[in-house]
Design a protein around this motif. Structure first.
Motif, PDB file in Angstrom:
ATOM      1  N   GLN A   1       3.217  -5.811  -5.128  1.00 32.22           N
ATOM      2  CA  GLN A   1       2.756  -4.529  -5.646  1.00 32.22           C
ATOM      3  C   GLN A   1       1.239  -4.405  -5.521  1.00 32.22           C
ATOM      4  O   GLN A   1       0.719  -3.346  -5.147  1.00 32.22           O
ATOM      5  CB  GLN A   1       3.194  -4.351  -7.102  1.00 32.22           C
ATOM      6  CG  GLN A   1       2.867  -2.992  -7.704  1.00 32.22           C
ATOM      7  CD  GLN A   1       3.647  -1.860  -7.069  1.00 32.22           C
ATOM      8  OE1 GLN A   1       4.774  -2.058  -6.638  1.00 32.22           O
ATOM      9  NE2 GLN A   1       3.047  -0.681  -6.995  1.00 32.22           N
ATOM     10  N   GLU A   2       0.500  -5.487  -5.817  1.00 32.88           N
ATOM     11  CA  GLU A   2      -0.951  -5.461  -5.657  1.00 32.88           C
ATOM     12  C   GLU A   2      -1.332  -5.224  -4.200  1.00 32.88           C
ATOM     13  O   GLU A   2      -2.238  -4.433  -3.893  1.00 32.88           O
ATOM     14  CB  GLU A   2      -1.559  -6.784  -6.134  1.00 32.88           C
ATOM     15  CG  GLU A   2      -1.697  -6.933  -7.623  1.00 32.88           C
ATOM     16  CD  GLU A   2      -2.467  -8.204  -7.976  1.00 32.88           C
ATOM     17  OE1 GLU A   2      -3.457  -8.522  -7.278  1.00 32.88           O
ATOM     18  OE2 GLU A   2      -2.067  -8.886  -8.923  1.00 32.88           O
ATOM     19  N   TYR A   3      -0.657  -5.927  -3.306  1.00 27.96           N
ATOM     20  CA  TYR A   3      -0.924  -5.766  -1.871  1.00 27.96           C
ATOM     21  C   TYR A   3      -0.669  -4.323  -1.451  1.00 27.96           C
ATOM     22  O   TYR A   3      -1.486  -3.701  -0.750  1.00 27.96           O
ATOM     23  CB  TYR A   3      -0.036  -6.734  -1.092  1.00 27.96           C
ATOM     24  CG  TYR A   3      -0.206  -6.690   0.414  1.00 27.96           C
ATOM     25  CD1 TYR A   3      -1.172  -7.464   1.046  1.00 27.96           C
ATOM     26  CD2 TYR A   3       0.619  -5.892   1.192  1.00 27.96           C
ATOM     27  CE1 TYR A   3      -1.314  -7.434   2.429  1.00 27.96           C
ATOM     28  CE2 TYR A   3       0.489  -5.865   2.566  1.00 27.96           C
ATOM     29  CZ  TYR A   3      -0.478  -6.630   3.179  1.00 27.96           C
ATOM     30  OH  TYR A   3      -0.611  -6.589   4.545  1.00 27.96           O
ATOM     31  N   HIS A   4       0.452  -3.772  -1.859  1.00 27.92           N
ATOM     32  CA  HIS A   4       0.823  -2.399  -1.530  1.00 27.92           C
ATOM     33  C   HIS A   4      -0.229  -1.413  -2.059  1.00 27.92           C
ATOM     34  O   HIS A   4      -0.640  -0.478  -1.351  1.00 27.92           O
ATOM     35  CB  HIS A   4       2.200  -2.110  -2.127  1.00 27.92           C
ATOM     36  CG  HIS A   4       2.643  -0.683  -2.009  1.00 27.92           C
ATOM     37  ND1 HIS A   4       2.802  -0.038  -0.800  1.00 27.92           N
ATOM     38  CD2 HIS A   4       2.950   0.239  -2.974  1.00 27.92           C
ATOM     39  CE1 HIS A   4       3.199   1.202  -1.014  1.00 27.92           C
ATOM     40  NE2 HIS A   4       3.294   1.394  -2.314  1.00 27.92           N
ATOM     41  N   GLN A   5      -0.678  -1.618  -3.285  1.00 26.86           N
ATOM     42  CA  GLN A   5      -1.679  -0.720  -3.866  1.00 26.86           C
ATOM     43  C   GLN A   5      -2.995  -0.783  -3.102  1.00 26.86           C
ATOM     44  O   GLN A   5      -3.659   0.243  -2.898  1.00 26.86           O
ATOM     45  CB  GLN A   5      -1.887  -1.068  -5.340  1.00 26.86           C
ATOM     46  CG  GLN A   5      -0.714  -0.688  -6.224  1.00 26.86           C
ATOM     47  CD  GLN A   5      -0.888  -1.175  -7.651  1.00 26.86           C
ATOM     48  OE1 GLN A   5      -1.747  -2.005  -7.963  1.00 26.86           O
ATOM     49  NE2 GLN A   5      -0.060  -0.661  -8.552  1.00 26.86           N
ATOM     50  N   TRP A   6      -3.391  -1.973  -2.662  1.00 23.75           N
ATOM     51  CA  TRP A   6      -4.629  -2.087  -1.908  1.00 23.75           C
ATOM     52  C   TRP A   6      -4.531  -1.345  -0.583  1.00 23.75           C
ATOM     53  O   TRP A   6      -5.490  -0.666  -0.165  1.00 23.75           O
ATOM     54  CB  TRP A   6      -5.002  -3.547  -1.679  1.00 23.75           C
ATOM     55  CG  TRP A   6      -5.960  -4.061  -2.695  1.00 23.75           C
ATOM     56  CD1 TRP A   6      -5.755  -5.033  -3.619  1.00 23.75           C
ATOM     57  CD2 TRP A   6      -7.300  -3.593  -2.901  1.00 23.75           C
ATOM     58  NE1 TRP A   6      -6.884  -5.215  -4.395  1.00 23.75           N
ATOM     59  CE2 TRP A   6      -7.838  -4.343  -3.979  1.00 23.75           C
ATOM     60  CE3 TRP A   6      -8.089  -2.627  -2.306  1.00 23.75           C
ATOM     61  CZ2 TRP A   6      -9.151  -4.141  -4.443  1.00 23.75           C
ATOM     62  CZ3 TRP A   6      -9.393  -2.426  -2.768  1.00 23.75           C
ATOM     63  CH2 TRP A   6      -9.906  -3.166  -3.816  1.00 23.75           C
ATOM     64  N   LEU A   7      -3.405  -1.454   0.102  1.00 28.80           N
ATOM     65  CA  LEU A   7      -3.267  -0.732   1.361  1.00 28.80           C
ATOM     66  C   LEU A   7      -3.313   0.776   1.136  1.00 28.80           C
ATOM     67  O   LEU A   7      -3.912   1.512   1.934  1.00 28.80           O
ATOM     68  CB  LEU A   7      -1.968  -1.125   2.057  1.00 28.80           C
ATOM     69  CG  LEU A   7      -1.880  -2.561   2.580  1.00 28.80           C
ATOM     70  CD1 LEU A   7      -0.611  -2.742   3.407  1.00 28.80           C
ATOM     71  CD2 LEU A   7      -3.090  -2.945   3.408  1.00 28.80           C
ATOM     72  N   GLN A   8      -2.703   1.247   0.044  1.00 23.81           N
ATOM     73  CA  GLN A   8      -2.775   2.670  -0.270  1.00 23.81           C
ATOM     74  C   GLN A   8      -4.217   3.097  -0.514  1.00 23.81           C
ATOM     75  O   GLN A   8      -4.663   4.148  -0.021  1.00 23.81           O
ATOM     76  CB  GLN A   8      -1.928   2.973  -1.505  1.00 23.81           C
ATOM     77  CG  GLN A   8      -0.422   2.944  -1.278  1.00 23.81           C
ATOM     78  CD  GLN A   8       0.334   3.295  -2.538  1.00 23.81           C
ATOM     79  OE1 GLN A   8       0.073   2.769  -3.624  1.00 23.81           O
ATOM     80  NE2 GLN A   8       1.294   4.204  -2.417  1.00 23.81           N
ATOM     81  N   ARG A   9      -4.963   2.284  -1.274  1.00 24.45           N
ATOM     82  CA  ARG A   9      -6.361   2.628  -1.549  1.00 24.45           C
ATOM     83  C   ARG A   9      -7.187   2.685  -0.269  1.00 24.45           C
ATOM     84  O   ARG A   9      -8.001   3.591  -0.073  1.00 24.45           O
ATOM     85  CB  ARG A   9      -6.965   1.589  -2.497  1.00 24.45           C
ATOM     86  CG  ARG A   9      -6.399   1.580  -3.905  1.00 24.45           C
ATOM     87  CD  ARG A   9      -6.830   0.322  -4.627  1.00 24.45           C
ATOM     88  NE  ARG A   9      -6.315   0.242  -5.974  1.00 24.45           N
ATOM     89  CZ  ARG A   9      -6.290  -0.886  -6.687  1.00 24.45           C
ATOM     90  NH1 ARG A   9      -6.752  -2.016  -6.151  1.00 24.45           N
ATOM     91  NH2 ARG A   9      -5.828  -0.882  -7.907  1.00 24.45           N
ATOM     92  N   LEU A  10      -6.983   1.718   0.604  1.00 22.38           N
ATOM     93  CA  LEU A  10      -7.759   1.687   1.844  1.00 22.38           C
ATOM     94  C   LEU A  10      -7.454   2.903   2.711  1.00 22.38           C
ATOM     95  O   LEU A  10      -8.348   3.446   3.366  1.00 22.38           O
ATOM     96  CB  LEU A  10      -7.468   0.405   2.623  1.00 22.38           C
ATOM     97  CG  LEU A  10      -7.971  -0.898   1.991  1.00 22.38           C
ATOM     98  CD1 LEU A  10      -7.607  -2.075   2.882  1.00 22.38           C
ATOM     99  CD2 LEU A  10      -9.484  -0.863   1.767  1.00 22.38           C
ATOM    100  N   GLU A  11      -6.197   3.311   2.738  1.00 24.21           N
ATOM    101  CA  GLU A  11      -5.836   4.501   3.518  1.00 24.21           C
ATOM    102  C   GLU A  11      -6.549   5.725   2.958  1.00 24.21           C
ATOM    103  O   GLU A  11      -7.075   6.556   3.719  1.00 24.21           O
ATOM    104  CB  GLU A  11      -4.326   4.689   3.499  1.00 24.21           C
ATOM    105  CG  GLU A  11      -3.822   5.691   4.506  1.00 24.21           C
ATOM    106  CD  GLU A  11      -2.318   5.593   4.711  1.00 24.21           C
ATOM    107  OE1 GLU A  11      -1.871   5.487   5.857  1.00 24.21           O
ATOM    108  OE2 GLU A  11      -1.589   5.618   3.687  1.00 24.21           O
ATOM    109  N   GLU A  12      -6.610   5.835   1.630  1.00 23.98           N
ATOM    110  CA  GLU A  12      -7.258   6.982   1.003  1.00 23.98           C
ATOM    111  C   GLU A  12      -8.766   6.944   1.210  1.00 23.98           C
ATOM    112  O   GLU A  12      -9.386   7.960   1.558  1.00 23.98           O
ATOM    113  CB  GLU A  12      -6.927   7.002  -0.494  1.00 23.98           C
ATOM    114  CG  GLU A  12      -5.455   7.254  -0.785  1.00 23.98           C
ATOM    115  CD  GLU A  12      -5.082   6.924  -2.223  1.00 23.98           C
ATOM    116  OE1 GLU A  12      -5.989   6.506  -2.995  1.00 23.98           O
ATOM    117  OE2 GLU A  12      -3.894   7.067  -2.585  1.00 23.98           O
ATOM    118  N   VAL A  13      -9.386   5.784   1.001  1.00 29.01           N
ATOM    119  CA  VAL A  13     -10.834   5.670   1.185  1.00 29.01           C
ATOM    120  C   VAL A  13     -11.199   5.886   2.647  1.00 29.01           C
ATOM    121  O   VAL A  13     -12.176   6.575   2.962  1.00 29.01           O
ATOM    122  CB  VAL A  13     -11.332   4.293   0.702  1.00 29.01           C
ATOM    123  CG1 VAL A  13     -12.805   4.097   1.044  1.00 29.01           C
ATOM    124  CG2 VAL A  13     -11.124   4.146  -0.798  1.00 29.01           C
ATOM    125  N   GLY A  14     -10.419   5.298   3.552  1.00 27.45           N
ATOM    126  CA  GLY A  14     -10.677   5.486   4.971  1.00 27.45           C
ATOM    127  C   GLY A  14     -10.658   6.948   5.361  1.00 27.45           C
ATOM    128  O   GLY A  14     -11.506   7.412   6.132  1.00 27.45           O
TER     129      GLY A  14
END
Length: 695
Positions: free
Chosen positions: A285-298
């Motif tokens: 879940q932590e890994y998944h959340q980080w990828l979501q954040r990076l997609e949004e920030v990117g």
């Protein structure tokens, strides 16, 4: 709860029940919306990369990791590159709190005024007072920028053990008696702290220097190399000294013990991409959340995980999206005392080529960045010996200093999980950071899965990570582990690399997991497969509906490109090139097509043998797409334009491969030689690939 969350919870509950905490790390890569310049194609750095990396780091500080501190770090240096690559490091306490309390909203400061050159000495005096000492700075000239002012002050720590076992921080300063002619930074670009004339420091003075530089863009501190706690105290003193000043840019070296109390996220210069090094994730879940954040920030700063090719087509960034397994710390590592579980995982991966070839980039095979261990060494004998020796250590008394078998695993596998040149970083499953005391950062206990590409959707990458986690839990059970490796021989590259076979292999994996109560939805995996192997040509025949399976379908197939000899490059170095002139596509035809129709390639028919109803025959075509320089077989002409004739009862249809190689387009029926023999170009009679180079 979504199906992904249910599978993750089921898998991780099994791991917890076995006393295992398996951590995940990642290295997704991003590129700009319009990647221009060599830093977004072949080189690691260039004029635009650091600026966009700083923009992303600042967005992360403002919206995701509030209270984090940003540090510019020198990174690795490679042959042929003038300067070390850089890495921006964001760090936050492992409990989510800020290690350093900055007075402003963000660091580097968004509020307040920058330090002026005339104020530099006074500020250094104020900082020294907060540390309880008097700094002795030396003013240095910059030959590249006369407007830059730089002061260098030796600053180190003398640790003294106390009776209660604590280690207080005692600061040390020293004069730097430098002649005026030597008071100059070197001519290399970069922060002043990397350009100091350190060779002229007195021998008894540690190479630890605090450097202040001020230029029209603001002010920056290069921090002396320190352990985590002294560095934190120094940074807190800097923060406390600011008053109305904006926080400075910070450069330096991340402490070797940073991971003990800090979470660290990195933004790194890598050839063609910006690489993101995720903090250690303690759950899927932590890994998944980080990828979501990076997609949004990117998206906010103009970065994404794919490139636009035109006509709606996409490709990956060209960089990796490696996934790492590890443990919460070296004392509670999941693999150090469970060698049989590890070898079971390695055998399972070896028996399922889709795990190596379906989620990676276009470069596959022995010359790629992630060769399978069996294709790199050419056979399974030594691998089988190694895996058996490792698993036999399960439950046996260990003579290693740590009481487990981490040394045995590291010393055995790092020599076998390597490419053909012996590079143990370039491997499908790399152990170069697992346990190798002779290498920098070699004892982190990390298993790195490198055959993973950045995909257009971060949700897809999360799904792949979930597959990895589910397999880790599935293979905890000894009866699910293969007992021996499979000798694929020539079929690995001839048959198993074809899209239909990769999908069939993955379906078998998903069936294994479903039977074990870890059912993953195949839909996102099918979407990845469709994206990776988009149809070059689909022919419906007499079917009026596009929902009906096509009578004929051609899809691009991975092709292992051969390595050619050393080639001189600029700077007096040599480089190893691959010959990427070959392409391959798979031909999938239903029984009716094989019975009633014929497919000709450049005037000659393909040997499409009849198949039973409901069955399909595997067939692929290899052709020379272009002639590069240097390349293998320069005398062999490319087969372009590649032309197809589809001969059906209703008439002939012609198609020509587009010059970009991504689709067949209708064209006037090209000529063919009546009575021309069928293509028979096979290296071995059992091969499924017709090679147009050999007739």
């Amino acid at each position: 709860m979504s199906w992904m969350e249910r599978v993750a919870e089921a898998a991780e509950s099994r791991l917890r029940a076995a006393g295992i905490q398996l951590t995940l790390g990642g290295e997704p890569t991003l590129v700009p919306l319009e990647p221009e310049g060599p830093e977004w194609s072949v080189t690691a750095d260039g004029p635009t990369k650091l600026a966009i990396a700083r923009a992303m780091a600042r967005d992360l500080q403002q919206r995701v990791w509030r209270g984090s501190t940003l540090l510019y770090c020198p990174g690795k240096r490679y042959d042929g590159e003038v300067n070390p690559r850089w890495a921006l490091r964001l760090f936050l306490g492992d409990d989510g709190t800020a290690p350093v309390r900055w007075p402003g909203f963000c660091q580097p400061g968004l509020e307040g005024s920058p330090l002026k050159a005339s104020e530099g000495p006074a500020w250094l005096e104020r900082l020294g007072g907060l540390l309880g000492l008097t700094l002795q700075p030396v003013l240095l000239r910059d030959p590249l920028d006369p407007e830059r002012r730089a002061w260098a002050a030796p600053l180190s720590v003398a640790a003294a053990e106390t009776t209660d076992g604590t280690t207080p921080v005692t600061w040390k300063v020293a004069p730097w008696p430098l002649e005026d002619s030597l008071r100059e930074l070197t001519g290399a670009p970069g922060p002043a702290g990397l350009r100091l004339p350190l060779e002229h420091l007195p021998e008894d003075v540690p190479r630890q220097v605090l450097t202040l530089e001020i230029d029209p863009e603001g002010w920056e501190l290069f921090l002396p190399p320190l352990e985590r706690e002294p560095l934190r105290l120094l940074l807190q003193a800097v923060a406390d000294s600011l008053g109305d000043l904006a926080a400075p840019r910070l450069s330096g070296v991340l402490p070797f013990d940073a991971g003990e109390r800090w979470q660290v996220l990195g933004l790194t210069a890598d050839p063609g991409v910006l690489e993101i090094n995720l903090p250690v994730c303690h759950s899927w879940q932590e890994y998944h959340q980080w990828l979501q954040r990076l997609e949004e920030v990117g998206a906010r700063v103009g970065l994404r995980s794919w490139k636009e090719l035109g006509d709606g087509r996409q490709e990956g960034t060209g960089g990796g999206n490696h996934l790492l397994w590890g443990g919460p710390d070296l004392d509670h590592h999941p693999f150090f005392s469970r060698p049989a579980w590890l070898t079971g995982i390695l055998r399972y991966w070896q028996r399922h080529p889709s795990l190596a070839y379906l989620f990676c980039g276009p470069g596959v095979g022995p010359s790629s960045q992630s060769p399978r261990p069996d294709e790199a060494i050419g056979e399974c004998f030594d691998l089988e010996l190694a895996y058996r020796a490792i698993e036999q250590a399960e439950g046996q008394p260990s003579s290693e200093p740590f009481g487990d078998v981490r040394g045995l695993i590291g010393e055995t596998l790092r020599h076998l999980h390597a490419d053909r040149s012996g590079n143990n970083h370039r491997s499908e499953i790399s152990f170069d950071k697992f346990w190798n005391p002779g290498a920098p950062a070699g004892c982190l206990g990390l298993v790195e899965f490198r055959a993973l590409e950045s995909l257009p959707s971060m949700a897809w990458s999360s799904t792949i990570a979930l597959l990895w986690t589910a397999l880790a839990a599935h293979l905890l059970e000894p009866r699910h582990r293969p007992t021996q490796l499979h000798d694929w021989g020539s079929t690995l590259h001839d048959r198993q690399l074809l899209p239909s076979q990769l999908w069939a292999d993955l379906e078998g994996i998903l069936a294994d997991l479903a039977e074990d109560g870890l059912a993953l939805d195949p839909a996102p995996f099918r979407a990845i497969w469709e994206w990776r192997f988009p149809p070059l040509l689909r022919w419906q025949g007499e079917a009026s509906s596009t929902d009906v399976a096509p009578a004929l379908e051609l899809r691009p197939a991975p092709e292992p490109w051969p390595l050619i000899c050393d080639t001189p490059v600029q700077g007096g170095f040599t480089s190893r090139f691959i010959d990427g002139s070959l392409r391959r596509f798979e031909v999938v035809a239903n029984p009716a097509f094989r019975r009633d129709c014929q497919l000709l390639v450049n005037g000659r028919p393909l040997p499409l043998e009849p198949a039973e109803e409901g069955a399909s025959q595997v067939l692929a075509v290899r052709f020379r797409f272009q002639r590069l320089y240097p390349c293998l077989h320069p005398a062999i002409e490319p087969h372009m334009p590649l032309e197809l004739v589809l001969r059906a009862p209703g008439g002939d249809s012609g198609f020509r491969l587009h010059p970009d190689g991504h689709r067949f387009e209708p064209c006037l029926v090209p000529g063919f030689v009546p009575g021309a023999p069928a293509w028979q170009g096979r290296q071995r009679p059992t091969d499924h690939t017709i090679d147009l180079r050999i007739g």
